[in-house]
Write an enzyme that holds these catalytic residues in place. Structure first.
Site, mmCIF file in Angstrom:
data_model
loop_
_atom_site.group_PDB
_atom_site.id
_atom_site.type_symbol
_atom_site.label_atom_id
_atom_site.label_comp_id
_atom_site.label_asym_id
_atom_site.label_seq_id
_atom_site.Cartn_x
_atom_site.Cartn_y
_atom_site.Cartn_z
ATOM 1 N N SER A 101 0.809 -1.226 0.000
ATOM 2 C CA SER A 101 0.000 0.000 0.000
ATOM 3 C C SER A 101 0.835 1.266 0.000
ATOM 4 C CB SER A 101 -0.927 0.002 1.230
ATOM 5 O OG SER A 101 -1.834 -1.072 1.161
ATOM 6 N N THR A 164 -1.359 4.487 3.273
ATOM 7 C CA THR A 164 -2.146 5.265 2.311
ATOM 8 C C THR A 164 -2.192 6.746 2.655
ATOM 9 O OG1 THR A 164 -3.458 3.334 1.695
ATOM 10 C CG2 THR A 164 -4.406 5.494 1.207
#
Length: 527
Positions: A101, A164
Protein backbone atom coordinates in the site's frame (compact mmCIF):
# COMPACT_ATOMS: atom_id res chain seq x y z
CA UNK A 1 -25.69 -20.54 7.57
CA UNK A 2 -24.85 -20.38 3.90
CA UNK A 3 -28.35 -21.32 2.70
CA UNK A 4 -29.55 -19.59 -0.51
CA UNK A 5 -31.37 -16.29 -0.09
CA UNK A 6 -34.98 -16.25 -1.20
CA UNK A 7 -34.96 -15.35 -4.86
CA UNK A 8 -37.96 -13.38 -6.09
CA UNK A 9 -39.84 -15.85 -8.31
CA UNK A 10 -41.44 -13.03 -10.29
CA UNK A 11 -37.93 -11.81 -11.04
CA UNK A 12 -36.89 -15.28 -12.22
CA UNK A 13 -39.93 -15.56 -14.51
CA UNK A 14 -39.15 -12.08 -15.82
CA UNK A 15 -35.55 -13.03 -16.56
CA UNK A 16 -36.68 -16.12 -18.49
CA UNK A 17 -38.24 -13.78 -21.02
CA UNK A 18 -35.58 -12.63 -23.54
CA UNK A 19 -37.30 -9.26 -23.77
CA UNK A 20 -36.22 -8.55 -20.20
CA UNK A 21 -32.56 -8.69 -21.21
CA UNK A 22 -33.09 -6.89 -24.51
CA UNK A 23 -34.90 -4.05 -22.80
CA UNK A 24 -32.29 -3.83 -20.06
CA UNK A 25 -29.48 -3.69 -22.61
CA UNK A 26 -31.26 -1.03 -24.66
CA UNK A 27 -31.69 1.14 -21.56
CA UNK A 28 -27.96 0.81 -20.88
CA UNK A 29 -27.21 1.65 -24.49
CA UNK A 30 -29.40 4.77 -24.40
CA UNK A 31 -27.65 5.86 -21.23
CA UNK A 32 -24.24 5.42 -22.87
CA UNK A 33 -25.31 7.29 -26.03
CA UNK A 34 -26.67 10.23 -24.04
CA UNK A 35 -23.48 10.60 -22.03
CA UNK A 36 -21.82 13.98 -22.48
CA UNK A 37 -18.19 14.69 -21.63
CA UNK A 38 -17.73 17.05 -18.71
CA UNK A 39 -14.70 19.19 -19.57
CA UNK A 40 -15.04 21.61 -16.67
CA UNK A 41 -12.17 22.36 -14.34
CA UNK A 42 -12.62 20.23 -11.21
CA UNK A 43 -13.06 22.62 -8.31
CA UNK A 44 -13.08 19.64 -5.93
CA UNK A 45 -11.63 16.13 -5.96
CA UNK A 46 -12.82 13.30 -3.73
CA UNK A 47 -10.70 10.16 -4.01
CA UNK A 48 -12.22 7.06 -2.41
CA UNK A 49 -9.54 4.40 -1.94
CA UNK A 50 -10.53 0.85 -1.05
CA UNK A 51 -7.32 -0.66 0.31
CA UNK A 52 -7.10 -4.18 -1.12
CA UNK A 53 -10.41 -3.75 -2.98
CA UNK A 54 -9.68 -5.80 -6.08
CA UNK A 55 -12.34 -6.65 -8.67
CA UNK A 56 -13.22 -9.92 -6.90
CA UNK A 57 -13.81 -7.97 -3.70
CA UNK A 58 -16.03 -5.46 -5.53
CA UNK A 59 -18.13 -8.25 -7.06
CA UNK A 60 -18.48 -10.12 -3.78
CA UNK A 61 -19.28 -6.90 -1.88
CA UNK A 62 -21.94 -6.04 -4.46
CA UNK A 63 -23.64 -9.39 -3.85
CA UNK A 64 -23.32 -9.02 -0.07
CA UNK A 65 -24.85 -5.55 -0.21
CA UNK A 66 -27.88 -6.92 -2.06
CA UNK A 67 -28.20 -9.89 0.28
CA UNK A 68 -28.10 -7.59 3.31
CA UNK A 69 -31.23 -6.05 1.73
CA UNK A 70 -32.83 -9.52 1.39
CA UNK A 71 -32.27 -9.74 -2.34
CA UNK A 72 -30.38 -12.42 -4.25
CA UNK A 73 -27.52 -9.94 -4.65
CA UNK A 74 -26.00 -10.53 -8.06
CA UNK A 75 -28.09 -7.87 -9.80
CA UNK A 76 -27.35 -5.22 -7.15
CA UNK A 77 -25.97 -1.89 -8.35
CA UNK A 78 -23.30 -0.43 -6.09
CA UNK A 79 -22.93 3.35 -5.89
CA UNK A 80 -19.54 3.03 -7.55
CA UNK A 81 -21.17 0.97 -10.33
CA UNK A 82 -23.08 4.07 -11.45
CA UNK A 83 -19.89 5.93 -12.40
CA UNK A 84 -19.81 6.31 -16.19
CA UNK A 85 -16.07 5.97 -16.78
CA UNK A 86 -14.04 2.92 -15.79
CA UNK A 87 -10.38 2.07 -16.28
CA UNK A 88 -7.75 -0.40 -15.12
CA UNK A 89 -4.55 0.56 -13.32
CA UNK A 90 -1.36 -1.51 -13.38
CA UNK A 91 -0.08 -1.80 -9.83
CA UNK A 92 3.43 -3.30 -9.92
CA UNK A 93 6.21 -1.35 -8.19
CA UNK A 94 9.68 -0.52 -9.50
CA UNK A 95 11.18 -3.47 -7.60
CA UNK A 96 8.30 -5.94 -7.05
CA UNK A 97 5.73 -7.62 -9.26
CA UNK A 98 3.08 -7.47 -6.53
CA UNK A 99 2.91 -4.22 -4.53
CA UNK A 100 2.15 -2.96 -1.05
CA UNK A 101 0.00 0.00 0.00
CA UNK A 102 2.94 2.38 0.49
CA UNK A 103 4.39 2.11 -3.00
CA UNK A 104 0.96 2.16 -4.64
CA UNK A 105 -0.16 5.22 -2.64
CA UNK A 106 3.01 7.01 -3.74
CA UNK A 107 2.06 6.16 -7.33
CA UNK A 108 -1.56 7.34 -7.39
CA UNK A 109 -1.00 10.32 -5.05
CA UNK A 110 2.48 11.52 -6.03
CA UNK A 111 2.49 10.43 -9.66
CA UNK A 112 5.72 8.44 -9.36
CA UNK A 113 6.20 4.68 -9.06
CA UNK A 114 8.59 3.63 -6.31
CA UNK A 115 9.88 0.69 -4.26
CA UNK A 116 8.01 -1.57 -1.86
CA UNK A 117 7.43 -0.23 1.69
CA UNK A 118 8.47 3.36 0.92
CA UNK A 119 6.20 6.43 1.00
CA UNK A 120 6.56 9.80 -0.67
CA UNK A 121 9.98 9.04 -2.16
CA UNK A 122 11.15 7.98 -5.60
CA UNK A 123 12.59 4.57 -6.47
CA UNK A 124 16.07 6.01 -5.91
CA UNK A 125 15.34 5.61 -2.18
CA UNK A 126 15.87 2.21 -0.58
CA UNK A 127 13.51 0.48 1.82
CA UNK A 128 14.57 1.25 5.40
CA UNK A 129 17.71 3.17 4.42
CA UNK A 130 17.44 6.68 5.83
CA UNK A 131 20.38 8.15 3.95
CA UNK A 132 18.81 7.15 0.61
CA UNK A 133 15.74 9.24 1.39
CA UNK A 134 17.42 12.66 1.23
CA UNK A 135 16.93 14.39 -2.10
CA UNK A 136 14.51 11.73 -3.37
CA UNK A 137 11.32 13.11 -1.83
CA UNK A 138 8.25 13.48 -4.08
CA UNK A 139 5.16 15.54 -3.26
CA UNK A 140 1.52 14.54 -3.59
CA UNK A 141 -1.63 15.95 -5.11
CA UNK A 142 -2.75 16.85 -1.59
CA UNK A 143 0.17 19.29 -1.39
CA UNK A 144 -0.37 20.50 -4.96
CA UNK A 145 -4.00 21.26 -4.08
CA UNK A 146 -3.01 23.06 -0.87
CA UNK A 147 -0.42 25.12 -2.74
CA UNK A 148 -3.19 26.11 -5.17
CA UNK A 149 -5.23 27.52 -2.28
CA UNK A 150 -7.61 24.60 -1.84
CA UNK A 151 -8.54 23.01 1.48
CA UNK A 152 -7.34 19.42 1.96
CA UNK A 153 -8.25 16.48 4.12
CA UNK A 154 -7.66 12.81 4.84
CA UNK A 155 -10.23 10.36 6.20
CA UNK A 156 -9.26 6.75 6.94
CA UNK A 157 -10.40 3.72 8.91
CA UNK A 158 -6.77 2.93 9.75
CA UNK A 159 -4.28 5.02 11.74
CA UNK A 160 -3.64 8.36 10.03
CA UNK A 161 0.07 7.49 9.89
CA UNK A 162 -0.62 4.33 7.87
CA UNK A 163 0.73 3.82 4.35
CA UNK A 164 -2.15 5.27 2.31
CA UNK A 165 -2.68 8.57 4.14
CA UNK A 166 1.06 8.86 4.87
CA UNK A 167 1.89 9.07 1.16
CA UNK A 168 -0.21 12.23 0.93
CA UNK A 169 1.98 14.19 3.35
CA UNK A 170 5.11 12.23 4.39
CA UNK A 171 8.45 11.18 2.92
CA UNK A 172 9.83 8.05 4.51
CA UNK A 173 12.21 5.27 3.48
CA UNK A 174 10.02 2.99 5.61
CA UNK A 175 6.25 2.96 5.95
CA UNK A 176 6.63 1.54 9.48
CA UNK A 177 8.32 4.60 11.01
CA UNK A 178 5.01 5.68 12.56
CA UNK A 179 6.51 7.43 15.61
CA UNK A 180 10.06 8.22 16.71
CA UNK A 181 9.98 4.99 18.76
CA UNK A 182 9.89 3.09 15.46
CA UNK A 183 12.99 4.74 14.02
CA UNK A 184 16.13 2.57 13.95
CA UNK A 185 19.34 4.10 15.28
CA UNK A 186 20.62 4.72 11.76
CA UNK A 187 17.49 6.73 10.94
CA UNK A 188 17.82 8.80 14.10
CA UNK A 189 21.47 9.62 13.45
CA UNK A 190 20.70 10.18 9.78
CA UNK A 191 18.13 12.83 10.66
CA UNK A 192 15.04 11.06 9.29
CA UNK A 193 11.75 12.12 10.79
CA UNK A 194 8.92 9.80 11.85
CA UNK A 195 5.65 9.90 9.94
CA UNK A 196 3.53 11.30 12.82
CA UNK A 197 5.87 14.29 13.14
CA UNK A 198 5.62 14.91 9.42
CA UNK A 199 1.83 15.04 9.73
CA UNK A 200 2.30 18.38 11.51
CA UNK A 201 5.34 19.67 9.66
CA UNK A 202 4.98 19.08 5.94
CA UNK A 203 1.56 20.24 4.76
CA UNK A 204 -1.11 22.28 6.51
CA UNK A 205 -3.92 19.69 6.40
CA UNK A 206 -7.37 21.06 7.27
CA UNK A 207 -9.11 17.80 8.20
CA UNK A 208 -7.43 14.70 9.66
CA UNK A 209 -9.75 11.82 10.62
CA UNK A 210 -8.85 8.25 11.55
CA UNK A 211 -6.94 6.46 14.31
CA UNK A 212 -3.38 6.58 15.62
CA UNK A 213 -3.48 8.43 18.95
CA UNK A 214 -0.60 6.44 20.45
CA UNK A 215 1.89 7.71 17.86
CA UNK A 216 1.09 11.30 18.81
CA UNK A 217 1.67 11.21 22.60
CA UNK A 218 4.63 10.64 24.96
CA UNK A 219 5.64 7.15 26.07
CA UNK A 220 3.39 5.95 28.87
CA UNK A 221 0.79 8.67 28.28
CA UNK A 222 -2.58 7.07 29.17
CA UNK A 223 -5.11 6.75 26.39
CA UNK A 224 -8.34 8.67 27.12
CA UNK A 225 -10.55 5.76 26.05
CA UNK A 226 -8.49 2.86 27.40
CA UNK A 227 -6.54 4.39 30.34
CA UNK A 228 -5.51 1.03 31.84
CA UNK A 229 -4.47 -0.61 28.57
CA UNK A 230 -0.68 -0.50 28.32
CA UNK A 231 -0.75 -1.23 24.58
CA UNK A 232 -2.89 1.86 24.02
CA UNK A 233 -0.49 4.20 25.79
CA UNK A 234 1.56 6.82 24.01
CA UNK A 235 4.75 5.60 22.33
CA UNK A 236 6.83 8.68 21.64
CA UNK A 237 10.37 8.71 23.05
CA UNK A 238 10.86 12.44 22.47
CA UNK A 239 8.19 13.28 25.08
CA UNK A 240 6.29 15.41 22.56
CA UNK A 241 2.50 15.60 22.53
CA UNK A 242 1.80 16.17 18.84
CA UNK A 243 -1.92 16.68 19.46
CA UNK A 244 -1.24 19.66 21.74
CA UNK A 245 1.39 20.95 19.33
CA UNK A 246 -1.11 20.74 16.46
CA UNK A 247 -3.65 22.75 18.43
CA UNK A 248 -1.10 25.41 19.35
CA UNK A 249 -0.07 25.72 15.70
CA UNK A 250 -3.64 26.73 14.81
CA UNK A 251 -3.77 29.79 17.04
CA UNK A 252 -6.17 32.37 15.62
CA UNK A 253 -8.17 29.65 13.85
CA UNK A 254 -11.03 27.48 15.06
CA UNK A 255 -9.31 24.11 15.49
CA UNK A 256 -10.90 21.12 17.17
CA UNK A 257 -9.39 17.85 18.40
CA UNK A 258 -11.83 15.05 19.28
CA UNK A 259 -11.48 11.35 20.10
CA UNK A 260 -15.08 10.20 20.56
CA UNK A 261 -18.35 10.41 18.65
CA UNK A 262 -20.09 12.72 21.12
CA UNK A 263 -17.46 15.42 20.68
CA UNK A 264 -17.24 14.66 16.96
CA UNK A 265 -20.98 15.18 16.51
CA UNK A 266 -20.71 18.48 18.38
CA UNK A 267 -18.22 19.87 15.83
CA UNK A 268 -20.02 22.48 13.74
CA UNK A 269 -18.54 22.37 10.21
CA UNK A 270 -19.67 25.94 9.53
CA UNK A 271 -17.65 27.24 12.46
CA UNK A 272 -14.63 24.91 12.19
CA UNK A 273 -11.44 25.68 10.28
CA UNK A 274 -9.42 22.62 11.31
CA UNK A 275 -10.39 19.22 12.66
CA UNK A 276 -8.25 16.37 13.98
CA UNK A 277 -10.32 13.35 15.03
CA UNK A 278 -8.45 10.27 16.27
CA UNK A 279 -10.90 7.61 17.43
CA UNK A 280 -8.53 4.78 18.40
CA UNK A 281 -4.92 4.34 19.63
CA UNK A 282 -4.21 2.44 16.39
CA UNK A 283 -6.53 1.45 13.55
CA UNK A 284 -10.28 1.89 13.87
CA UNK A 285 -12.50 -1.09 14.63
CA UNK A 286 -14.00 -3.16 11.83
CA UNK A 287 -17.37 -1.68 10.90
CA UNK A 288 -19.32 -4.74 12.09
CA UNK A 289 -17.60 -4.44 15.50
CA UNK A 290 -17.80 -0.67 15.74
CA UNK A 291 -19.57 0.87 18.75
CA UNK A 292 -21.84 3.46 17.08
CA UNK A 293 -21.96 5.44 20.32
CA UNK A 294 -18.17 5.86 20.38
CA UNK A 295 -16.97 5.79 16.78
CA UNK A 296 -18.66 7.28 13.70
CA UNK A 297 -19.02 5.35 10.44
CA UNK A 298 -16.90 6.14 7.39
CA UNK A 299 -20.00 7.77 5.87
CA UNK A 300 -20.26 10.10 8.86
CA UNK A 301 -16.57 11.01 8.82
CA UNK A 302 -16.71 11.61 5.07
CA UNK A 303 -19.68 13.93 5.51
CA UNK A 304 -18.03 15.94 8.27
CA UNK A 305 -14.86 16.33 6.22
CA UNK A 306 -16.69 17.51 3.11
CA UNK A 307 -18.86 19.98 5.05
CA UNK A 308 -15.74 21.57 6.57
CA UNK A 309 -13.68 21.59 3.38
CA UNK A 310 -16.37 22.79 0.96
CA UNK A 311 -16.51 26.21 2.61
CA UNK A 312 -13.34 27.14 0.69
CA UNK A 313 -14.42 29.02 -2.48
CA UNK A 314 -11.33 27.63 -4.25
CA UNK A 315 -12.44 24.06 -3.59
CA UNK A 316 -10.85 21.05 -1.90
CA UNK A 317 -9.07 17.73 -2.21
CA UNK A 318 -10.19 14.86 0.04
CA UNK A 319 -8.74 11.37 0.35
CA UNK A 320 -11.14 8.83 1.89
CA UNK A 321 -9.65 5.41 2.63
CA UNK A 322 -11.53 2.25 3.48
CA UNK A 323 -8.33 0.82 4.91
CA UNK A 324 -9.59 -2.22 6.76
CA UNK A 325 -10.83 -4.04 3.66
CA UNK A 326 -7.18 -4.97 3.31
CA UNK A 327 -6.79 -6.07 6.93
CA UNK A 328 -9.87 -8.28 6.76
CA UNK A 329 -8.33 -10.01 3.74
CA UNK A 330 -4.94 -10.43 5.43
CA UNK A 331 -6.78 -12.27 8.20
CA UNK A 332 -8.62 -14.33 5.54
CA UNK A 333 -11.89 -13.18 7.10
CA UNK A 334 -13.86 -12.44 3.96
CA UNK A 335 -16.93 -11.31 5.88
CA UNK A 336 -14.97 -8.52 7.56
CA UNK A 337 -13.38 -7.39 4.30
CA UNK A 338 -16.67 -7.34 2.38
CA UNK A 339 -18.58 -5.46 5.08
CA UNK A 340 -15.81 -2.84 5.00
CA UNK A 341 -16.19 -2.55 1.22
CA UNK A 342 -19.96 -2.11 1.58
CA UNK A 343 -19.35 0.63 4.17
CA UNK A 344 -17.00 2.41 1.75
CA UNK A 345 -19.62 2.23 -0.99
CA UNK A 346 -22.13 3.82 1.40
CA UNK A 347 -19.61 6.62 1.97
CA UNK A 348 -19.39 7.09 -1.80
CA UNK A 349 -23.15 7.75 -1.86
CA UNK A 350 -22.78 10.28 0.95
CA UNK A 351 -20.01 12.04 -0.92
CA UNK A 352 -22.10 12.27 -4.09
CA UNK A 353 -25.04 13.71 -2.14
CA UNK A 354 -22.87 16.48 -0.69
CA UNK A 355 -21.13 17.55 -3.90
CA UNK A 356 -22.06 18.78 -7.37
CA UNK A 357 -20.99 16.52 -10.23
CA UNK A 358 -20.50 19.53 -12.50
CA UNK A 359 -17.60 20.77 -10.36
CA UNK A 360 -16.47 17.72 -8.35
CA UNK A 361 -14.35 14.89 -9.74
CA UNK A 362 -15.11 11.74 -7.74
CA UNK A 363 -12.94 8.66 -8.10
CA UNK A 364 -13.23 5.20 -6.55
CA UNK A 365 -10.32 2.83 -6.89
CA UNK A 366 -8.03 0.40 -5.08
CA UNK A 367 -4.31 0.31 -4.44
CA UNK A 368 -3.98 -3.43 -5.05
CA UNK A 369 -6.00 -6.63 -4.77
CA UNK A 370 -5.63 -9.86 -2.75
CA UNK A 371 -5.17 -13.58 -3.35
CA UNK A 372 -8.96 -13.82 -3.16
CA UNK A 373 -11.10 -16.10 -5.34
CA UNK A 374 -14.81 -16.39 -6.11
CA UNK A 375 -15.27 -19.99 -7.24
CA UNK A 376 -17.36 -23.14 -7.57
CA UNK A 377 -20.83 -23.21 -9.08
CA UNK A 378 -23.14 -21.71 -6.45
CA UNK A 379 -26.80 -21.30 -7.35
CA UNK A 380 -28.26 -17.85 -7.93
CA UNK A 381 -28.89 -16.18 -4.57
CA UNK A 382 -26.52 -18.47 -2.68
CA UNK A 383 -25.03 -16.62 0.28
CA UNK A 384 -21.82 -14.99 -0.91
CA UNK A 385 -20.32 -16.17 2.38
CA UNK A 386 -21.77 -19.66 1.98
CA UNK A 387 -20.67 -22.97 0.46
CA UNK A 388 -20.70 -24.38 -3.03
CA UNK A 389 -23.56 -26.89 -3.43
CA UNK A 390 -21.20 -29.29 -5.21
CA UNK A 391 -18.63 -31.07 -3.03
CA UNK A 392 -14.97 -31.42 -3.97
CA UNK A 393 -13.17 -34.65 -4.91
CA UNK A 394 -12.46 -35.31 -1.21
CA UNK A 395 -16.25 -35.40 -0.71
CA UNK A 396 -16.13 -32.28 1.46
CA UNK A 397 -17.78 -28.91 0.85
CA UNK A 398 -15.89 -25.69 0.25
CA UNK A 399 -16.79 -22.02 0.43
CA UNK A 400 -17.58 -19.84 -2.57
CA UNK A 401 -14.90 -17.41 -1.40
CA UNK A 402 -11.39 -18.69 -0.72
CA UNK A 403 -7.78 -17.53 -0.63
CA UNK A 404 -4.72 -18.63 -2.54
CA UNK A 405 -2.71 -18.39 0.68
CA UNK A 406 -3.16 -17.39 4.30
CA UNK A 407 -4.01 -18.60 7.80
CA UNK A 408 -6.95 -20.68 6.53
CA UNK A 409 -4.69 -23.52 5.33
CA UNK A 410 -5.53 -26.33 7.76
CA UNK A 411 -4.68 -29.88 6.69
CA UNK A 412 -4.93 -32.68 9.25
CA UNK A 413 -4.05 -36.28 8.26
CA UNK A 414 -3.99 -35.13 4.66
CA UNK A 415 -7.61 -33.90 4.90
CA UNK A 416 -9.28 -30.52 4.79
CA UNK A 417 -11.62 -29.54 7.63
CA UNK A 418 -15.21 -30.70 7.26
CA UNK A 419 -17.26 -27.48 7.27
CA UNK A 420 -20.69 -29.02 6.75
CA UNK A 421 -21.80 -27.91 10.21
CA UNK A 422 -19.76 -24.69 10.29
CA UNK A 423 -21.43 -21.29 9.91
CA UNK A 424 -19.19 -19.82 7.24
CA UNK A 425 -21.15 -16.55 7.25
CA UNK A 426 -19.86 -15.73 10.75
CA UNK A 427 -17.81 -12.54 10.83
CA UNK A 428 -14.85 -14.39 12.34
CA UNK A 429 -14.86 -17.36 9.99
CA UNK A 430 -11.45 -17.82 8.34
CA UNK A 431 -11.76 -18.96 4.72
CA UNK A 432 -9.69 -21.95 3.60
CA UNK A 433 -6.44 -21.31 1.75
CA UNK A 434 -4.22 -23.34 -0.57
CA UNK A 435 -0.87 -22.29 0.95
CA UNK A 436 -0.12 -21.82 4.67
CA UNK A 437 0.88 -18.28 5.69
CA UNK A 438 0.35 -16.30 8.90
CA UNK A 439 -1.01 -13.42 6.84
CA UNK A 440 -2.60 -13.67 3.40
CA UNK A 441 -0.82 -11.71 0.67
CA UNK A 442 -1.78 -9.08 -1.85
CA UNK A 443 -2.64 -9.89 -5.46
CA UNK A 444 -0.92 -8.38 -8.46
CA UNK A 445 -3.63 -8.00 -11.12
CA UNK A 446 -4.85 -4.61 -12.37
CA UNK A 447 -7.34 -2.75 -10.19
CA UNK A 448 -10.48 -1.00 -11.37
CA UNK A 449 -10.98 2.76 -11.25
CA UNK A 450 -14.43 4.39 -11.42
CA UNK A 451 -14.72 8.11 -12.24
CA UNK A 452 -17.42 10.74 -12.61
CA UNK A 453 -17.41 14.52 -12.83
CA UNK A 454 -15.06 16.95 -14.59
CA UNK A 455 -12.58 15.24 -16.93
CA UNK A 456 -13.65 11.79 -15.71
CA UNK A 457 -13.16 10.50 -19.26
CA UNK A 458 -9.39 10.82 -18.74
CA UNK A 459 -9.57 7.66 -16.62
CA UNK A 460 -10.73 5.27 -19.35
CA UNK A 461 -8.43 2.55 -20.60
CA UNK A 462 -5.49 0.69 -19.10
CA UNK A 463 -2.68 2.75 -17.59
CA UNK A 464 0.12 2.81 -15.07
CA UNK A 465 -1.11 3.58 -11.57
CA UNK A 466 1.02 6.72 -11.28
CA UNK A 467 -0.98 8.25 -14.18
CA UNK A 468 -3.92 8.73 -11.78
CA UNK A 469 -2.25 11.59 -9.87
CA UNK A 470 -1.39 13.41 -13.10
CA UNK A 471 -4.91 13.06 -14.52
CA UNK A 472 -6.49 14.31 -11.27
CA UNK A 473 -4.11 17.26 -11.18
CA UNK A 474 -4.83 18.12 -14.82
CA UNK A 475 -8.57 18.01 -14.19
CA UNK A 476 -8.27 20.39 -11.23
CA UNK A 477 -5.54 22.65 -12.63
CA UNK A 478 -3.17 21.96 -9.75
CA UNK A 479 0.47 21.00 -10.02
CA UNK A 480 2.73 21.72 -12.98
CA UNK A 481 0.41 21.01 -15.92
CA UNK A 482 -1.92 24.02 -16.22
CA UNK A 483 -2.99 23.40 -19.84
CA UNK A 484 -6.57 22.52 -18.95
CA UNK A 485 -6.89 25.68 -16.88
CA UNK A 486 -5.57 27.85 -19.73
CA UNK A 487 -7.78 26.13 -22.29
CA UNK A 488 -10.89 26.67 -20.16
CA UNK A 489 -10.04 30.29 -19.41
CA UNK A 490 -9.22 31.18 -23.03
CA UNK A 491 -11.22 28.88 -25.32
CA UNK A 492 -10.50 31.02 -28.40
CA UNK A 493 -6.78 30.40 -28.03
CA UNK A 494 -7.07 26.64 -27.71
CA UNK A 495 -5.19 24.93 -30.57
CA UNK A 496 -7.54 23.37 -33.13
CA UNK A 497 -7.42 19.63 -32.54
CA UNK A 498 -9.11 16.64 -34.08
CA UNK A 499 -12.45 15.76 -32.55
CA UNK A 500 -11.78 12.07 -33.04
CA UNK A 501 -11.70 10.76 -29.44
CA UNK A 502 -9.56 7.83 -30.53
CA UNK A 503 -6.76 10.05 -31.78
CA UNK A 504 -4.16 11.84 -29.66
CA UNK A 505 -2.60 13.64 -32.59
CA UNK A 506 -3.43 17.33 -33.23
CA UNK A 507 -5.12 18.22 -36.48
CA UNK A 508 -2.38 20.28 -38.15
CA UNK A 509 -3.12 22.95 -40.83
CA UNK A 510 -1.75 20.58 -43.48
CA UNK A 511 -3.97 17.82 -42.16
CA UNK A 512 -6.99 20.13 -42.16
CA UNK A 513 -6.26 21.25 -45.75
CA UNK A 514 -5.91 17.64 -46.87
CA UNK A 515 -9.25 16.80 -45.28
CA UNK A 516 -10.96 19.70 -47.08
CA UNK A 517 -9.41 18.71 -50.46
CA UNK A 518 -10.50 15.10 -50.01
CA UNK A 519 -14.02 16.23 -49.19
CA UNK A 520 -14.22 18.37 -52.35
CA UNK A 521 -12.83 15.55 -54.49
CA UNK A 522 -15.32 13.04 -53.03
CA UNK A 523 -18.15 15.52 -53.56
CA UNK A 524 -17.26 15.87 -57.28
CA UNK A 525 -16.94 12.10 -57.73
CA UNK A 526 -20.26 11.37 -56.03
CA UNK A 527 -22.29 13.91 -57.99
Amino acid sequence: TGEPFKVNLNSIFEEENPEFWRSSAQNTLRSALSRKLNSNVAKNIVLFLGDGMGVTTITAARILKGQLQNRSGEETVMNMDTFPFVGLAKVYTVDFQIPDSAATATAYLCGVKTNLNTVGVSAAARNGVCRSQKGNEVTSILKWAKDAGKSVGIVTTTRVQHATPAASYAHSASRTWYSDADLPTSAVTGGCMDIASQLLRNTDIDVIIGGGRKYMTPKGFPDPEYPTDLKAQGQRKDNRNLINEWLSMKEGKVARYVWNKTDFDAVDPEKTDYLMALFEPGDLRFDVERDPSMDPSISETTEKAIRILKKNPKGFFLLVEGGRIDQGHHDSRASMALHEAVALDDAVARGLELTNEEETLTIVTADHSHAFTFNGYPFRGNSILGKSPIFAMDLLPYTTLMYGNGPGHKITNNKRPDIRNVDTTDKDYVQQAAVPLDSETHGGEDVALFARGPMAHLFQGVYEQNYIAHAMAFAACVGTNQEHCAATAEPDKTPFTSIDPGSSAPNTPFGAMTTVMLSITMSVLLH
